[in-house]
Scaffold this motif. Structure first.
Motif, mmCIF file in Angstrom:
data_model
loop_
_atom_site.group_PDB
_atom_site.id
_atom_site.type_symbol
_atom_site.label_atom_id
_atom_site.label_comp_id
_atom_site.label_asym_id
_atom_site.label_seq_id
_atom_site.Cartn_x
_atom_site.Cartn_y
_atom_site.Cartn_z
ATOM 1 N N MET A 1 0.849 -1.167 0.000
ATOM 2 C CA MET A 1 0.000 0.000 0.000
ATOM 3 C C MET A 1 0.898 1.235 0.000
ATOM 4 O O MET A 1 1.923 1.278 0.665
ATOM 5 C CB MET A 1 -0.917 0.009 1.223
ATOM 6 C CG MET A 1 -1.747 1.263 1.271
ATOM 7 S SD MET A 1 -3.133 1.369 2.415
ATOM 8 C CE MET A 1 -2.570 0.698 3.902
ATOM 9 N N ALA A 2 0.502 2.229 -0.773
ATOM 10 C CA ALA A 2 1.243 3.493 -0.833
ATOM 11 C C ALA A 2 0.427 4.565 -0.135
ATOM 12 O O ALA A 2 -0.801 4.491 -0.070
ATOM 13 C CB ALA A 2 1.494 3.878 -2.278
ATOM 14 N N GLU A 3 1.098 5.560 0.375
ATOM 15 C CA GLU A 3 0.374 6.676 0.986
ATOM 16 C C GLU A 3 1.112 7.967 0.723
ATOM 17 O O GLU A 3 2.302 7.982 0.401
ATOM 18 C CB GLU A 3 0.152 6.456 2.479
ATOM 19 C CG GLU A 3 1.347 6.641 3.359
ATOM 20 C CD GLU A 3 1.013 6.472 4.835
ATOM 21 O OE1 GLU A 3 1.445 7.339 5.613
ATOM 22 O OE2 GLU A 3 0.329 5.504 5.195
ATOM 23 N N SER A 4 0.363 9.061 0.808
ATOM 24 C CA SER A 4 0.945 10.387 0.659
ATOM 25 C C SER A 4 0.243 11.309 1.644
ATOM 26 O O SER A 4 -0.767 10.940 2.236
ATOM 27 C CB SER A 4 0.806 10.897 -0.772
ATOM 28 O OG SER A 4 -0.556 11.050 -1.116
ATOM 29 N N THR A 5 0.775 12.492 1.805
ATOM 30 C CA THR A 5 0.234 13.465 2.745
ATOM 31 C C THR A 5 -0.367 14.633 1.984
ATOM 32 O O THR A 5 0.205 15.092 0.985
ATOM 33 C CB THR A 5 1.353 13.981 3.677
ATOM 34 O OG1 THR A 5 1.933 12.859 4.341
ATOM 35 C CG2 THR A 5 0.825 14.957 4.701
ATOM 36 N N LEU A 6 -1.502 15.109 2.430
ATOM 37 C CA LEU A 6 -2.168 16.258 1.831
ATOM 38 C C LEU A 6 -1.599 17.528 2.459
ATOM 39 O O LEU A 6 -1.508 17.640 3.684
ATOM 40 C CB LEU A 6 -3.675 16.168 2.090
ATOM 41 C CG LEU A 6 -4.569 17.092 1.300
ATOM 42 C CD1 LEU A 6 -4.488 16.771 -0.189
ATOM 43 C CD2 LEU A 6 -5.997 16.955 1.783
ATOM 44 N N THR A 7 -1.217 18.491 1.632
ATOM 45 C CA THR A 7 -0.678 19.748 2.142
ATOM 46 C C THR A 7 -1.821 20.696 2.520
ATOM 47 O O THR A 7 -2.990 20.435 2.205
ATOM 48 C CB THR A 7 0.210 20.457 1.096
ATOM 49 O OG1 THR A 7 -0.630 20.921 0.030
ATOM 50 C CG2 THR A 7 1.294 19.527 0.564
ATOM 51 N N SER A 8 -1.475 21.792 3.152
ATOM 52 C CA SER A 8 -2.484 22.789 3.532
ATOM 53 C C SER A 8 -3.135 23.423 2.307
ATOM 54 O O SER A 8 -4.227 23.978 2.392
ATOM 55 C CB SER A 8 -1.854 23.873 4.411
ATOM 56 O OG SER A 8 -0.834 24.543 3.695
ATOM 57 N N GLY A 10 -4.052 21.620 -0.257
ATOM 58 C CA GLY A 10 -4.841 20.576 -0.901
ATOM 59 C C GLY A 10 -4.078 19.784 -1.950
ATOM 60 O O GLY A 10 -4.679 19.133 -2.800
ATOM 61 N N GLN A 11 -2.768 19.818 -1.900
ATOM 62 C CA GLN A 11 -1.951 19.115 -2.885
ATOM 63 C C GLN A 11 -1.311 17.883 -2.260
ATOM 64 O O GLN A 11 -1.120 17.817 -1.046
ATOM 65 C CB GLN A 11 -0.859 20.036 -3.425
ATOM 66 C CG GLN A 11 -1.395 21.258 -4.132
ATOM 67 C CD GLN A 11 -0.286 22.227 -4.515
ATOM 68 O OE1 GLN A 11 0.766 22.289 -3.893
ATOM 69 N NE2 GLN A 11 -0.546 23.003 -5.559
ATOM 70 N N THR A 12 -0.988 16.922 -3.102
ATOM 71 C CA THR A 12 -0.275 15.731 -2.661
ATOM 72 C C THR A 12 0.609 15.252 -3.799
ATOM 73 O O THR A 12 0.424 15.659 -4.948
ATOM 74 C CB THR A 12 -1.244 14.618 -2.211
ATOM 75 O OG1 THR A 12 -0.496 13.598 -1.549
ATOM 76 C CG2 THR A 12 -2.022 14.037 -3.367
ATOM 77 N N THR A 13 1.549 14.405 -3.488
ATOM 78 C CA THR A 13 2.390 13.784 -4.504
ATOM 79 C C THR A 13 1.904 12.358 -4.690
ATOM 80 O O THR A 13 1.729 11.620 -3.715
ATOM 81 C CB THR A 13 3.866 13.779 -4.052
ATOM 82 O OG1 THR A 13 4.296 15.125 -3.871
ATOM 83 C CG2 THR A 13 4.760 13.095 -5.075
ATOM 84 N N VAL A 14 1.671 11.973 -5.931
ATOM 85 C CA VAL A 14 1.288 10.600 -6.219
ATOM 86 C C VAL A 14 2.543 9.746 -6.048
ATOM 87 O O VAL A 14 3.559 10.002 -6.696
ATOM 88 C CB VAL A 14 0.710 10.476 -7.648
ATOM 89 C CG1 VAL A 14 0.352 9.022 -7.952
ATOM 90 C CG2 VAL A 14 -0.495 11.390 -7.827
ATOM 91 N N PRO A 15 2.481 8.741 -5.180
ATOM 92 C CA PRO A 15 3.667 7.914 -4.936
ATOM 93 C C PRO A 15 4.202 7.283 -6.221
ATOM 94 O O PRO A 15 3.437 6.956 -7.139
ATOM 95 C CB PRO A 15 3.160 6.843 -3.963
ATOM 96 C CG PRO A 15 1.994 7.499 -3.276
ATOM 97 C CD PRO A 15 1.355 8.352 -4.334
#
Length: 69
Positions: A1-8, A10-15
């Protein structure tokens, strides 16, 4: 499973492993679908309708008058 963090913002990096599985490159558009059970489906839009141009061979020409009842 992959995960990423949402920034303030509303952006994230797709693993990287998800980008590889989707064959996603810079500029690839992603479609996000939220299901009734709150699961999220992400699809890479890799083809445009324009990619289909010329893919169907038409042998017969039909006049506009012949199309109308």
């Amino acid at each position: 499973m992959a995960e990423s963090t949402l920034t303030s913002r509303g952006q994230t990096t797709v693993p990287a492993e998800m980008r590889a599985a989707l064959h996603a490159e810079p500029g690839t558009r992603l479609e996000w679908h939220v299901m009734p059970d709150s699961d999220v489906i992400v699809r890479a839009k890799t083809l445009s309708i324009l990619n289909l141009a010329g893919s169907v061979k038409v042998d017969k020409h039909v006049d506009i008058e012949d199309m109308n009842p």
